[in-house]
Scaffold this motif. Structure first.
Motif, PDB file in Angstrom:
ATOM      1  N   SER A 137       0.914  -1.220  -0.096  1.00 56.02           N
ATOM      2  CA  SER A 137      -0.085   0.032  -0.004  1.00 56.02           C
ATOM      3  C   SER A 137       0.997   1.059   0.019  1.00 56.02           C
ATOM      4  O   SER A 137       0.520   2.324  -0.644  1.00 56.02           O
ATOM      5  CB  SER A 137      -0.960   0.110   1.282  1.00 56.02           C
ATOM      6  OG  SER A 137      -1.586   1.203   1.164  1.00 56.02           O
ATOM      7  N   LYS A 185      -8.884   0.938  -1.240  1.00 55.60           N
ATOM      8  CA  LYS A 185      -9.157  -0.680  -1.272  1.00 55.60           C
ATOM      9  C   LYS A 185      -8.230  -1.264  -0.427  1.00 55.60           C
ATOM     10  O   LYS A 185      -8.615  -2.168   0.426  1.00 55.60           O
ATOM     11  CB  LYS A 185      -9.372  -1.117  -2.728  1.00 55.60           C
ATOM     12  CG  LYS A 185     -10.375  -0.492  -3.666  1.00 55.60           C
ATOM     13  CD  LYS A 185     -10.125  -1.156  -4.929  1.00 55.60           C
ATOM     14  CE  LYS A 185     -11.484  -0.529  -5.873  1.00 55.60           C
ATOM     15  NZ  LYS A 185     -11.227  -0.980  -7.311  1.00 55.60           N
ATOM     16  N   ILE A 186      -7.053  -1.085  -0.578  1.00 56.97           N
ATOM     17  CA  ILE A 186      -5.967  -1.732   0.120  1.00 56.97           C
ATOM     18  C   ILE A 186      -5.966  -1.506   1.752  1.00 56.97           C
ATOM     19  O   ILE A 186      -5.958  -2.149   2.564  1.00 56.97           O
ATOM     20  CB  ILE A 186      -4.704  -1.331  -0.239  1.00 56.97           C
ATOM     21  CG1 ILE A 186      -4.484  -1.864  -1.878  1.00 56.97           C
ATOM     22  CG2 ILE A 186      -3.547  -2.294   0.451  1.00 56.97           C
ATOM     23  CD1 ILE A 186      -3.109  -1.504  -2.492  1.00 56.97           C
ATOM     24  N   MET A 219      -8.903  -3.364   3.175  1.00 53.06           N
ATOM     25  CA  MET A 219      -8.507  -4.648   3.428  1.00 53.06           C
ATOM     26  C   MET A 219      -7.545  -4.957   4.913  1.00 53.06           C
ATOM     27  O   MET A 219      -7.870  -5.847   5.359  1.00 53.06           O
ATOM     28  CB  MET A 219      -7.699  -5.072   2.084  1.00 53.06           C
ATOM     29  CG  MET A 219      -7.417  -6.409   2.157  1.00 53.06           C
ATOM     30  SD  MET A 219      -6.432  -6.819   0.748  1.00 53.06           S
ATOM     31  CE  MET A 219      -7.830  -7.248  -0.635  1.00 53.06           C
ATOM     32  N   THR A 274      -3.842 -12.909  -2.154  1.00 56.94           N
ATOM     33  CA  THR A 274      -3.892 -11.403  -2.129  1.00 56.94           C
ATOM     34  C   THR A 274      -2.641 -10.657  -2.179  1.00 56.94           C
ATOM     35  O   THR A 274      -2.418  -9.780  -2.971  1.00 56.94           O
ATOM     36  CB  THR A 274      -4.821 -11.102  -0.845  1.00 56.94           C
ATOM     37  OG1 THR A 274      -6.039 -11.654  -0.676  1.00 56.94           O
ATOM     38  CG2 THR A 274      -4.789  -9.471  -0.705  1.00 56.94           C
ATOM     39  N   LEU A 279      -1.344  -8.246  -5.029  1.00 60.82           N
ATOM     40  CA  LEU A 279      -0.531  -6.678  -4.860  1.00 60.82           C
ATOM     41  C   LEU A 279       0.603  -6.545  -5.320  1.00 60.82           C
ATOM     42  O   LEU A 279       1.110  -5.575  -5.786  1.00 60.82           O
ATOM     43  CB  LEU A 279      -0.853  -6.578  -3.477  1.00 60.82           C
ATOM     44  CG  LEU A 279      -2.346  -6.351  -2.840  1.00 60.82           C
ATOM     45  CD1 LEU A 279      -2.137  -6.204  -1.219  1.00 60.82           C
ATOM     46  CD2 LEU A 279      -2.967  -5.292  -3.343  1.00 60.82           C
ATOM     47  N   GLU A 289      -7.683  -4.729  -9.676  1.00 65.76           N
ATOM     48  CA  GLU A 289      -8.510  -3.708  -9.022  1.00 65.76           C
ATOM     49  C   GLU A 289      -9.827  -4.115  -8.541  1.00 65.76           C
ATOM     50  O   GLU A 289     -10.735  -4.121  -7.476  1.00 65.76           O
ATOM     51  CB  GLU A 289      -8.523  -2.537  -9.588  1.00 65.76           C
ATOM     52  CG  GLU A 289      -7.033  -1.563  -9.615  1.00 65.76           C
ATOM     53  CD  GLU A 289      -7.175  -0.526 -10.698  1.00 65.76           C
ATOM     54  OE1 GLU A 289      -8.192   0.095 -11.136  1.00 65.76           O
ATOM     55  OE2 GLU A 289      -6.138   0.065 -10.830  1.00 65.76           O
ATOM     56  N   LEU A 310      -9.662  -6.715  -5.949  1.00 63.40           N
ATOM     57  CA  LEU A 310      -9.617  -6.437  -4.652  1.00 63.40           C
ATOM     58  C   LEU A 310     -10.808  -6.170  -3.994  1.00 63.40           C
ATOM     59  O   LEU A 310     -11.453  -6.428  -2.943  1.00 63.40           O
ATOM     60  CB  LEU A 310      -8.782  -5.153  -4.645  1.00 63.40           C
ATOM     61  CG  LEU A 310      -7.328  -5.442  -5.046  1.00 63.40           C
ATOM     62  CD1 LEU A 310      -6.521  -4.183  -4.784  1.00 63.40           C
ATOM     63  CD2 LEU A 310      -6.619  -6.490  -3.964  1.00 63.40           C
ATOM     64  N   ASN A 361     -12.599  -7.859  -0.750  1.00 60.73           N
ATOM     65  CA  ASN A 361     -13.167  -7.143   0.395  1.00 60.73           C
ATOM     66  C   ASN A 361     -14.331  -7.548   0.966  1.00 60.73           C
ATOM     67  O   ASN A 361     -14.623  -7.525   2.034  1.00 60.73           O
ATOM     68  CB  ASN A 361     -13.058  -5.579   0.166  1.00 60.73           C
ATOM     69  CG  ASN A 361     -11.658  -4.778   0.410  1.00 60.73           C
ATOM     70  OD1 ASN A 361     -10.731  -5.795   1.047  1.00 60.73           O
ATOM     71  ND2 ASN A 361     -11.151  -4.102  -0.222  1.00 60.73           N
TER      72      ASN A 361
END
Length: 204
Positions: free
Chosen positions: A81, A92-93, A96, A128, A132, A156, A159, A163
């Motif tokens: 991130s 989003k990150i 998460m 995950t 990333l 994207e 993600l 989530n």
């Protein structure tokens, strides 16, 4: 002879395999049997306690291991991130990261939920982090061609899916709490009605 009362001091043991010829000896035999049964009971209790302690130790070890692994995954997600730019994907990150932290906080509070996060540990979190890191690598490319752009978009969107899944998993870890609350409220309402403190409501 014993059954007919001809041998009043005669006794047979529990298995009918040994003749005891006096009341005193038979009394000593019964005392020994009671002591043996009590010793067996105590030994069984000790074995059970040892088994419980062993199980608890194993669970504590496993909990500690899982929490450490979870913290490592969170660290990797936070690291990604910090490198990945873009307001939307950063949100989003970050979301998460919060969800995963809450999941492990719940597991720490309720170790029984360890069984519920098996897939999370075995597949979802490793995948995950892999996604990333791939996104980070794609972003670092000087030329953003069609394949790179489509792959970034796909990650994207994934993600968002992850989530949603993590939110549902977190919610499911509180199922026992929700059940207890519902049961307590139901009992409370029933008692209040029985005491005449609140009116009884019936469905129309």
């Amino acid at each position: 002879m014993i059954d007919k009362g001809w041998f009043r001091q005669g006794h047979l043991n529990q298995d009918n395999t040994c003749l005891i010829v006096s009341d005193k000896t038979y009394q000593e035999y019964e005392n020994i049997q009671r002591q043996r049964i009590e010793q067996q009971k105590q030994e069984e209790e000790r074995r059970l306690q040892n088994s419980v302690r062993t199980t608890e130790c194993h669970r504590e070890d496993r909990l500690h291991k899982v929490i450490n692994e979870g913290e490592e995954y969170i660290r990797k997600i936070r690291e990604c991130s910090g490198v990945i730019s873009g307001e939307e994907i950063s949100k989003k990150i970050s979301h998460m990261e919060v969800l995963i932290q809450k999941i492990f906080e719940r597991v720490r509070e309720n170790p029984d939920s360890l069984e519920d996060i098996g897939k999370l540990m075995e597949y979802y979190l490793p995948t995950t982090v892999k996604l990333l890191e791939a996104y980070q690598q794609l972003c670092s490319q000087p030329v953003q061609g069609e394949n790179i752009r489509s792959s970034r978009l796909e990650i994207e969107q994934t993600l968002d899916t992850l989530n949603d899944a993590f939110e549902k998993l977190l919610d499911s870890l509180f199922e026992d709490v929700a059940w207890d609350i519902s049961s307590d409220i139901s009992v409370l309402q029933t008692m209040l009605v029985q005491e005449g403190l609140v009116p009884w409501h019936t469905e129309d």
